[in-house]
Design a protein around this motif. Sequence first.
Motif, mmCIF file in Angstrom:
data_model
loop_
_atom_site.group_PDB
_atom_site.id
_atom_site.type_symbol
_atom_site.label_atom_id
_atom_site.label_comp_id
_atom_site.label_asym_id
_atom_site.label_seq_id
_atom_site.Cartn_x
_atom_site.Cartn_y
_atom_site.Cartn_z
ATOM 1 N N ALA A 140 -4.119 -1.522 16.151
ATOM 2 C CA ALA A 140 -3.262 -0.455 15.626
ATOM 3 C C ALA A 140 -3.038 -0.636 14.132
ATOM 4 O O ALA A 140 -3.031 0.337 13.365
ATOM 5 C CB ALA A 140 -1.926 -0.445 16.363
ATOM 6 N N ASN A 141 -2.864 -1.891 13.706
ATOM 7 C CA ASN A 141 -2.664 -2.157 12.282
ATOM 8 C C ASN A 141 -3.911 -1.805 11.477
ATOM 9 O O ASN A 141 -3.816 -1.243 10.371
ATOM 10 C CB ASN A 141 -2.323 -3.634 12.083
ATOM 11 N N LYS A 142 -5.075 -2.112 12.031
ATOM 12 C CA LYS A 142 -6.327 -1.779 11.345
ATOM 13 C C LYS A 142 -6.466 -0.277 11.146
ATOM 14 O O LYS A 142 -6.828 0.196 10.059
ATOM 15 C CB LYS A 142 -7.520 -2.318 12.150
ATOM 16 N N ARG A 143 -6.126 0.503 12.175
ATOM 17 C CA ARG A 143 -6.178 1.964 12.061
ATOM 18 C C ARG A 143 -5.147 2.458 11.044
ATOM 19 O O ARG A 143 -5.422 3.377 10.261
ATOM 20 C CB ARG A 143 -5.927 2.598 13.427
ATOM 21 N N HIS A 144 -3.989 1.836 11.056
ATOM 22 C CA HIS A 144 -2.914 2.256 10.154
ATOM 23 C C HIS A 144 -3.295 2.002 8.695
ATOM 24 O O HIS A 144 -3.026 2.834 7.816
ATOM 25 C CB HIS A 144 -1.632 1.508 10.514
ATOM 26 N N VAL A 145 -3.897 0.862 8.431
ATOM 27 C CA VAL A 145 -4.330 0.533 7.064
ATOM 28 C C VAL A 145 -5.336 1.562 6.556
ATOM 29 O O VAL A 145 -5.291 1.975 5.395
ATOM 30 C CB VAL A 145 -4.916 -0.889 7.012
ATOM 31 N N GLN A 146 -6.236 1.986 7.415
ATOM 32 C CA GLN A 146 -7.208 3.009 7.017
ATOM 33 C C GLN A 146 -6.507 4.314 6.638
ATOM 34 O O GLN A 146 -6.907 4.990 5.688
ATOM 35 C CB GLN A 146 -8.208 3.250 8.151
ATOM 36 N N LEU A 147 -5.449 4.661 7.352
ATOM 37 C CA LEU A 147 -4.682 5.852 7.004
ATOM 38 C C LEU A 147 -4.025 5.703 5.631
ATOM 39 O O LEU A 147 -4.046 6.624 4.812
ATOM 40 C CB LEU A 147 -3.605 6.115 8.062
ATOM 41 N N LEU A 148 -3.457 4.523 5.372
ATOM 42 C CA LEU A 148 -2.749 4.298 4.101
ATOM 43 C C LEU A 148 -3.698 4.271 2.916
ATOM 44 O O LEU A 148 -3.312 4.631 1.800
ATOM 45 C CB LEU A 148 -1.957 2.995 4.167
ATOM 46 N N LYS A 149 -4.934 3.869 3.142
ATOM 47 C CA LYS A 149 -5.903 3.828 2.044
ATOM 48 C C LYS A 149 -6.157 5.213 1.460
ATOM 49 O O LYS A 149 -6.516 5.346 0.293
ATOM 50 C CB LYS A 149 -7.222 3.208 2.523
ATOM 51 N N SER A 150 -5.948 6.242 2.265
ATOM 52 C CA SER A 150 -6.155 7.607 1.762
ATOM 53 C C SER A 150 -5.107 7.993 0.738
ATOM 54 O O SER A 150 -5.304 8.926 -0.039
ATOM 55 C CB SER A 150 -6.120 8.596 2.935
ATOM 56 N N VAL A 151 -3.992 7.275 0.725
ATOM 57 C CA VAL A 151 -2.908 7.551 -0.222
ATOM 58 C C VAL A 151 -2.967 6.597 -1.400
ATOM 59 O O VAL A 151 -2.676 6.962 -2.531
ATOM 60 C CB VAL A 151 -1.535 7.435 0.474
ATOM 61 N N SER A 152 -3.306 5.338 -1.121
ATOM 62 C CA SER A 152 -3.349 4.321 -2.176
ATOM 63 C C SER A 152 -4.466 4.595 -3.156
ATOM 64 O O SER A 152 -4.365 4.277 -4.321
ATOM 65 C CB SER A 152 -3.527 2.934 -1.560
ATOM 66 N N ASN B 54 3.708 16.529 -3.298
ATOM 67 C CA ASN B 54 2.307 16.086 -3.320
ATOM 68 C C ASN B 54 2.122 14.807 -2.500
ATOM 69 O O ASN B 54 1.131 14.656 -1.771
ATOM 70 C CB ASN B 54 1.846 15.855 -4.759
ATOM 71 N N TYR B 55 3.075 13.885 -2.635
ATOM 72 C CA TYR B 55 2.995 12.637 -1.870
ATOM 73 C C TYR B 55 3.066 12.933 -0.368
ATOM 74 O O TYR B 55 2.292 12.388 0.430
ATOM 75 C CB TYR B 55 4.126 11.709 -2.282
ATOM 76 N N ALA B 56 3.986 13.833 0.000
ATOM 77 C CA ALA B 56 4.142 14.194 1.414
ATOM 78 C C ALA B 56 2.874 14.832 1.965
ATOM 79 O O ALA B 56 2.510 14.619 3.126
ATOM 80 C CB ALA B 56 5.330 15.140 1.573
ATOM 81 N N ALA B 57 2.183 15.614 1.119
ATOM 82 C CA ALA B 57 0.954 16.272 1.560
ATOM 83 C C ALA B 57 -0.157 15.255 1.811
ATOM 84 O O ALA B 57 -1.001 15.440 2.697
ATOM 85 C CB ALA B 57 0.515 17.292 0.512
ATOM 86 N N GLN B 58 -0.166 14.179 1.033
ATOM 87 C CA GLN B 58 -1.194 13.148 1.189
ATOM 88 C C GLN B 58 -0.871 12.153 2.297
ATOM 89 O O GLN B 58 -1.772 11.639 2.959
ATOM 90 C CB GLN B 58 -1.347 12.362 -0.116
ATOM 91 N N MET B 59 0.430 11.877 2.480
ATOM 92 C CA MET B 59 0.843 10.816 3.405
ATOM 93 C C MET B 59 0.704 11.268 4.863
ATOM 94 O O MET B 59 1.370 12.220 5.289
ATOM 95 C CB MET B 59 2.289 10.417 3.101
ATOM 96 N N MET C 56 0.829 -1.210 0.000
ATOM 97 C CA MET C 56 0.000 0.000 0.000
ATOM 98 C C MET C 56 0.861 1.258 0.000
ATOM 99 O O MET C 56 1.878 1.341 0.682
ATOM 100 C CB MET C 56 -0.930 0.012 1.217
ATOM 101 N N ALA C 57 0.443 2.235 -0.796
ATOM 102 C CA ALA C 57 1.033 3.587 -0.815
ATOM 103 C C ALA C 57 2.475 3.619 -1.296
ATOM 104 O O ALA C 57 3.199 4.575 -1.026
ATOM 105 C CB ALA C 57 0.909 4.251 0.548
ATOM 106 N N ILE C 58 2.907 2.588 -2.020
ATOM 107 C CA ILE C 58 4.242 2.621 -2.629
ATOM 108 C C ILE C 58 4.126 3.293 -3.995
ATOM 109 O O ILE C 58 3.251 2.949 -4.791
ATOM 110 C CB ILE C 58 4.819 1.210 -2.799
ATOM 111 N N LYS C 59 4.999 4.253 -4.262
ATOM 112 C CA LYS C 59 4.955 4.964 -5.533
ATOM 113 C C LYS C 59 6.360 5.258 -6.047
ATOM 114 O O LYS C 59 7.314 5.370 -5.265
ATOM 115 C CB LYS C 59 4.176 6.272 -5.390
#
Length: 349
Positions: free
Chosen positions: A337-349, A125-130, A112-115
């Motif tokens: 914690a992992n579940k919350r983290h995945v939700q954060l990463l989905k905003s970038v992916s 732009n990536y930093a603003a989203q991450m 997830m969120a690898i670019k």
Amino acid sequence: MSASSLKLKLHQLFHWEYWPFGIVYLPIYLVWMYYAFRSRSFFFGTASNPTITNGGFLMESKKQIYDLIPAQHYPKTYYWNKAISVEENCRNAANKISFPMIVKPDIGMRGMAIKKLDDIESLRNYAAQMPVDFMVQEYISYPYECGIFYVRIPGTDKGKITGIVSKELLAVTGDGKSTIRELIIANPRFHFQLDAIEKIIGHEIETIPAKGENKLLVPFGNHCRGAKFIDDSAAITEQLSNTIDTLCKQIPGFYFGRMDIKYQHPDELKEGKNFCIIELNGAGSEPTHIYDPKHSIWYAWQEITRHLNYLYQISKHNRLSGFRALTTMEGIRMLLANKRHVQLLKSVS
């Protein structure tokens, strides 16, 4: 439902590699429970790699792992700390690493969120989203990529390779008539990634590549991003095993996991030359050679079970040496914690 959508659904139904994780692993949960009972610990695997947070099961820091690897064996890396200003981070990253560069969250999850970024504006732009800290790395252009699964029982002199997966990156070859979109749709493996690719390349998806022109669309070998995984375990030789064993014993506290490696040539990899460790994964690693389309779900279950036995044996030895696994409550907090983290990463992916 359109004909193409129906075709895609049928392809997914008859090719288990596209089934949801929870379905594929349903019978494996019983195996996990067996080893959990024997260990008296539901999260027994977190004791497998003592120097990695949670043994590398979940929520481990890539920076922490790279710091364990000899510097000459992984890409030039800059740690982007969100507490520092964007402009200062940009200057620091650009001074250390040239474009193109790879960016990925420090704590990741299944690609997830690898670019791949080509300029400073895309980095901003990536930093603003991450929403979390991330890694900036040089892009390694070696032509080959593989995943090598390695295990070693603590206290023994020699570990071994238990599987190798080679990776074909998602790329299309032009016929001089079809657009990139049409070439993607023609291949079910690629079609699953259509929305993600369109988001990455934008209007370029409507262009027509020349006949024979190869267009690399996803520059990293992640199964969830369309790479084809090929079981290359037949390439395990004594020379390669010795090279990988020597390398892994230079990584303190690493006994179980998969290294994703890019390299110049197979013969050079055997000799320990011209290669780079892109990722090192611990207790949460899958033996990804199972995803070769030639393998059945029965083979996959057999291989996952075999590796769970290694995980159990290694963790058992480490616990006898005084290293502890997570308690049940600690493990539950890790999962949440992992579940919350995945939700954060989905905003970038």
